[in-house]
Design a protein around this motif. Structure first.
Motif, PDB file in Angstrom:
ATOM      1  N   UNK A   1      40.603 -12.989  45.301  1.00 54.36           N
ATOM      2  CA  UNK A   1      40.469 -11.529  45.286  1.00 54.36           C
ATOM      3  C   UNK A   1      40.046 -11.020  46.665  1.00 54.36           C
ATOM      4  N   UNK A   2      39.074 -11.718  47.268  1.00 53.95           N
ATOM      5  CA  UNK A   2      38.563 -11.267  48.565  1.00 53.95           C
ATOM      6  C   UNK A   2      39.585 -11.449  49.683  1.00 53.95           C
ATOM      7  N   UNK A   3      40.421 -12.484  49.588  1.00 52.91           N
ATOM      8  CA  UNK A   3      41.500 -12.647  50.579  1.00 52.91           C
ATOM      9  C   UNK A   3      42.457 -11.466  50.486  1.00 52.91           C
ATOM     10  N   UNK A   4      42.870 -11.151  49.246  1.00 52.30           N
ATOM     11  CA  UNK A   4      43.787 -10.029  49.048  1.00 52.30           C
ATOM     12  C   UNK A   4      43.167  -8.739  49.577  1.00 52.30           C
ATOM     13  N   UNK A   5      41.871  -8.566  49.308  1.00 48.22           N
ATOM     14  CA  UNK A   5      41.178  -7.360  49.772  1.00 48.22           C
ATOM     15  C   UNK A   5      41.143  -7.299  51.296  1.00 48.22           C
ATOM     16  N   UNK A   6      40.850  -8.439  51.938  1.00 50.82           N
ATOM     17  CA  UNK A   6      40.791  -8.476  53.406  1.00 50.82           C
ATOM     18  C   UNK A   6      42.156  -8.180  54.016  1.00 50.82           C
ATOM     19  N   UNK A   7      43.219  -8.688  53.394  1.00 49.99           N
ATOM     20  CA  UNK A   7      44.586  -8.436  53.889  1.00 49.99           C
ATOM     21  C   UNK A   7      44.938  -6.955  53.745  1.00 49.99           C
TER      22      UNK A   7
END
Length: 417
Positions: free
Chosen positions: A330-336
């Motif tokens: 989730x946090x990777x998607x958010x950072x992207x």
């Protein structure tokens, strides 16, 4: 005449003692019948003279007083002060020889306090819950876990002076909380109750039939958390040197404790000392390179520091170690997707010239590329999280929008349905 005077005096003392016994018995009957105010009045009338009586009579007095103030909870709003009085009375009864009944009374006072504190916590009345839990702790000074919970709730209530006092007590007595917590379900309330590390006590309740479903919980050491809170409270009070000194003192005791290292790193981060923060983080990674949670936490910190690429790198390392760490996805998607903000701002600032239109298309492609990059991480979440979970709902909503933006209408429609 002197002999008669002495005889009369002794007779008067006997009459007073009989009167006191009578008032204590009347107070006990008042408690049994639910007349708690009457019981308190009767006890107050003889309390001034009770210290001159035999231990047995004093013990009866304090047992009755303890029961009166404990039982008063049934007719009025629960008052912590009444429970404190009840607990102190039972303690005096124990000293005077009524150990069994006194201990039963104290156990009941503690149970009422903890139950009331739990209700306070539900309503986020953390200052009140802290006071009740601390009172339960003072009744024996043995249930140090209560002191930990009292400190934690005081901290949540921003009652920093009491929180600091409690956490320092825990540190100074060497409390860790590490070990096994024994639990059982109270048949009357249906709630899980903790018995600390006292397995025998839990088993007694099971055999008595008042509790069922015995279980246990493995507890990790709370010392890093205790030291961390001491340091963070000092930071809240703007006492930075004391904060650093507190954590460094703990580090001397356990120089290879990675949790303490990360705590110290967090403090340096809060102080803006990024060089020292980075040094400690790198050392932690050397000691524990296979810790997925560590990389996840580093990703969170890097994201807060405004370095999304570094954050993504940490999250990916976490997933590599633990593929089921869905929050990292989730946090990777958010950072992207956070990179989209700058693209949209530039798109909205363009005019209508040919050059602007060309740049607009380039930015559209960049944005779609971000969507494509984020998609598999969100898909991983919705494939593995329950549909009723907040993570699923949030990821599904974002993914549905991405599918629509990328022209994948069938996928978007299926997800919405």
């Amino acid at each position: 005449m002197k002999t008669k005077a002495l005889s009369i005096g002794l007779s008067l003392i006997g009459i007073v003692a009989i009167a006191q016994k009578k008032e204590i018995r009347k107070a006990a009957k008042a408690v049994e019948s639910g007349n708690y105010t009457e019981a308190k009045t009767l006890l107050t009338s003889v309390e001034g003279a009770i210290s001159n009586e035999k231990d047995r009579i004093q013990a009866d007095f304090y047992l009755t007083k303890g029961n009166a103030f404990l039982a008063a909870k049934k007719e009025t709003t629960l008052k912590t002060e009444d429970l404190i009085t009840a607990g102190e009375s039972f303690q005096k009864a124990i000293v005077l020889g009524e150990e069994e009944e006194g201990k039963i009374g104290i156990a009941e006072v503690k149970r009422v306090l903890i139950t009331a504190a739990s209700e306070d916590q539900t309503q986020e009345k953390f200052k009140e819950s802290s006071k009740k839990i601390y009172t339960a702790y003072t009744l024996s000074n043995k249930d140090t876990l209560y002191l930990y919970y009292a400190a934690y709730d005081a901290s949540r209530a921003e009652d920093f002076d009491n929180a600091l006092n409690y956490f320092k007590k825990l540190r100074d007595v060497g409390y860790t909380g590490k070990g096994t917590i024994y639990t059982a379900v109270n048949k009357e309330t249906g709630e899980v109750e903790e018995f600390g590390n006292d397995k025998n006590k839990r088993d007694i309740y099971i055999k008595a039939g008042s509790h069922i479903k015995p279980s246990s919980i493995k507890e990790e050491s709370k010392r890093p958390d205790i030291v961390k809170n001491i340091a963070l409270i000092y930071l809240q009070k703007d006492e930075k040197e004391k904060a650093i000194k507190a954590i460094q003192q703990a580090r001397k005791e356990s120089p290879e404790d990675t949790n303490l290292m990360l705590t110290e790193a967090d403090i340096y981060y809060n102080l803006g000392k990024m060089d020292k923060y980075s040094q400690l983080v790198e050392k932690v990674i050397e000691i524990d390179p296979g810790n997925a949670t560590l990389y996840y936490n580093l990703g969170v910190t890097a994201s807060k520091m405004g370095d999304p690429e570094k954050a993504i790198g940490y999250y990916k390392k976490a997933i590599k170690i633990d593929p089921e760490m869905l929050n990292a996805n989730i946090n990777i998607a958010s950072a992207i997707l956070n990179k989209e903000k700058g693209i949209i701002e530039e798109m909205n600032g363009l005019g209508m010239s040919n050059a602007d239109n060309k740049r607009y298309k380039e930015l559209q492609e960049e944005r779609n590329s971000l969507y494509t990059e984020a998609t598999p991480y969100l898909e991983k979440v919705i494939q593995n999280k329950p549909k009723e979970s907040a993570e699923y709902k949030q990821s599904a909503q974002i993914l549905s929008q991405i599918y629509s933006m990328l022209g994948e209408t069938e996928k978007a429609k299926a997800l919405k349905e």
